[in-house]
Design an enzyme around this catalytic site. Structure first.
Site, PDB file in Angstrom:
ATOM      1  N   SER A 100       0.817  -1.211   0.000  1.00 32.36           N
ATOM      2  CA  SER A 100       0.000   0.000   0.000  1.00 32.36           C
ATOM      3  C   SER A 100       0.855   1.269   0.000  1.00 32.36           C
ATOM      4  CB  SER A 100      -0.948  -0.045   1.201  1.00 32.36           C
ATOM      5  OG  SER A 100      -1.913   0.970   1.133  1.00 32.36           O
ATOM      6  N   ASP A 239      -2.402   6.293  -3.556  1.00 28.22           N
ATOM      7  CA  ASP A 239      -1.307   5.596  -2.880  1.00 28.22           C
ATOM      8  C   ASP A 239      -0.813   4.456  -3.768  1.00 28.22           C
ATOM      9  OD1 ASP A 239      -3.391   3.780  -2.582  1.00 28.22           O
ATOM     10  OD2 ASP A 239      -2.787   3.171  -0.580  1.00 28.22           O
ATOM     11  N   ASP A 241      -1.150   1.229  -4.098  1.00 33.81           N
ATOM     12  CA  ASP A 241      -2.021   0.228  -4.735  1.00 33.81           C
ATOM     13  C   ASP A 241      -3.354   0.823  -5.158  1.00 33.81           C
ATOM     14  OD1 ASP A 241      -2.907   0.493  -2.097  1.00 33.81           O
ATOM     15  OD2 ASP A 241      -3.571  -1.583  -1.956  1.00 33.81           O
ATOM     16  N   ASP A 243      -5.872   2.160  -3.669  1.00 34.19           N
ATOM     17  CA  ASP A 243      -7.136   1.981  -2.951  1.00 34.19           C
ATOM     18  C   ASP A 243      -7.430   3.165  -2.038  1.00 34.19           C
ATOM     19  OD1 ASP A 243      -5.310   1.511  -0.907  1.00 34.19           O
ATOM     20  OD2 ASP A 243      -6.275  -0.321  -0.189  1.00 34.19           O
TER      21      ASP A 243
END
Length: 445
Positions: A100, A239, A241, A243
């Protein structure tokens, strides 16, 4: 918290326990054991742009194949794409290889069930128990798995996301998109351009090591400066990833995650879509969010930290919207997890339909003065076992009354303790942050 799983999957320094090739191979074997009981299972694998992703992907595939699983490699895609595709492609489960917002040295493994949701606690515990019980990965007798690729996953996901704003005319809207050199670097830019926006993109050249490096959701000021320079309507910072998303307004100022939650909740309320006039937020959200929502007749349900906990409460109580002040926004009408790109489109849609700037929309709430201090720790003794800290917490609660609050917790993904203090008086915040920091350093070091 388990020995392997934190608030969002297994995460740590890549190449060090528990984020090793051996653990990834074990995970493949364990997932094959759990999901392959009714026949040959199909499990998807996605990853972000970290250089360690290929190592984990290869090991995970080896474990899955030895367990007789059909492993399907999606390549570099956002986490919400994996959550959508596992259901769309009829897979039994999926693994997203990502850490992440963490730096490139870290990596991790997020697991989704066939319904597109992150694994519930009981199944996560089952996976963890099996991982800890297995000394070395072993195949299943007679198993013959396979590895294939599905390179069009990003395109399939993109069409789904664009459907969420069908009919909205975005022509004339200018945005700055900071992809954080992460998983949204390509599909994110394409989605906004396909919808007719003028897109100034940045941090879209990942090299395996520059993910989240002075860019993306942790550094929205970068997009903010570009917004001012190019006269854009807003900045969108993802960010690693994709999400999570953090916004900057036309003046280049960051719009907090709580203000974004308030904006979206009010939009759904006015559209008659906010079920039971209720939204979900975590204990990290500012008291100002509760105040603003209470004024509009909206209830705020609080959960522990992690978008998985937010979503679990949403599902339990039939609530359609929730999120975290860190930038996770969950629109359950469209997604089964936080989705930075989809959330950004919802905010852009609201701006177009209302004719308001992001600055004007964000004025819906005031934020209590707040400080979040992250202190590195070498160990994590139970907070309730720290006598001096517990005494200070009691004193703070008595002093604050209804005017403020404190929250002290360990990070679920890093060796850090987080100290949050909020109060209507900023001087009080600063005073108590200092007191808590001093006591924690004395008791933990």
């Amino acid at each position: 918290m388990g020995k392997l799983f934190g608030t969002d999957g297994i995460r740590g320094r890549a190449g060090e326990y528990p984020v090793t090739a051996e653990m990834a191979e074990k995970l493949g074997a364990v997932l094959g054991q759990i999901f392959g009981t009714t026949g040959k299972a199909k499990i998807l694998i996605g990853k972000d742009t970290r250089e360690s992703g290929s190592m984990l992907e290869e090991a995970l595939c080896k474990g899955l194949v030895n367990a007789g699983v059909a492993a399907v490699k999606l390549g570099v895609v956002p986490t919400p794409a994996v959550a959508y595709l596992v259901k769309e492609l009829g897979a039994d489960a999926a693994v997203m290889l990502t850490a992440s917002h963490n730096p490139f040295e870290d990596n991790g493994m997020k697991i989704f069930g066939g319904n597109g949701f992150k694994l519930p606690d009981e199944m996560e515990a089952e996976v963890e128990g099996l991982l800890l019980a297995v000394e070395t990965p072993s195949g299943l007798a007679g198993a013959a798995g396979s590895v294939s690729e599905f390179p069009n996953g990003g395109e399939v996901y993109a069409e789904r996301v664009k459907e969420s704003v069908s009919g909205v005319d975005f022509s004339g809207m200018k945005i700055v998109l900071d992809a954080g050199n992460g998983a949204g670097f390509q599909v994110g830019v394409e989605i906004f351009k396909d919808l007719g926006m003028d897109v100034i993109s940045m941090a879209t050249e990942p090299d395996g090591k520059n993910i989240n490096a002075d860019c993306g959701a942790l550094h929205p000021g970068k997009a903010g400066r570009m917004v001012v320079e190019h006269g854009a309507d807003l900045g969108i910072s993802l960010d690693g990833d994709a999400d999570r998303v953090i916004f900057t307004d036309k003046e280049g100022s960051e719009v907090s995650g709580d203000r974004t939650l308030a904006i979206c909740a009010m939009s759904l309320l006015k559209a008659g879509k906010l079920s039971s006039n209720t939204m979900v937020a975590t204990v990290m959200s500012n008291l100002g969010l509760d105040e603003a929502m209470r004024r509009e007749g909206v209830s705020v349900v609080r959960t522990g930290v992690g978008d998985r906990l937010v979503l679990e409460r949403m599902r339990e109580e039939g609530i359609i919207f929730g999120g975290e002040n860190s930038g996770h926004l969950i629109f359950s009408e469209y997604a089964t997890t936080g989705d930075g790109i989809l959330s950004a489109l919802q905010v852009c849609k609201l701006m177009v339909e209302s004719g308001a700037t992001l600055n004007e929309l964000a004025a819906i709430m005031r934020e209590y003065p707040s400080t979040l201090l992250n202190l590195p720790v070498s160990e994590k003794p139970p907070i309730e076992s720290l006598a001096k800290l517990q005494c200070l917490i009691t004193q703070a609660n008595e002093a604050f009354g209804d005017e403020g609050r404190q929250l002290i917790r360990y990070s679920g993904t890093e060796k850090k303790i987080r100290i949050l203090v909020e109060h209507s008086d900023e001087a009080v915040v600063n005073e108590w942050i200092g007191k808590f920091k001093k006591v924690i350093e004395e008791e933990i070091g």
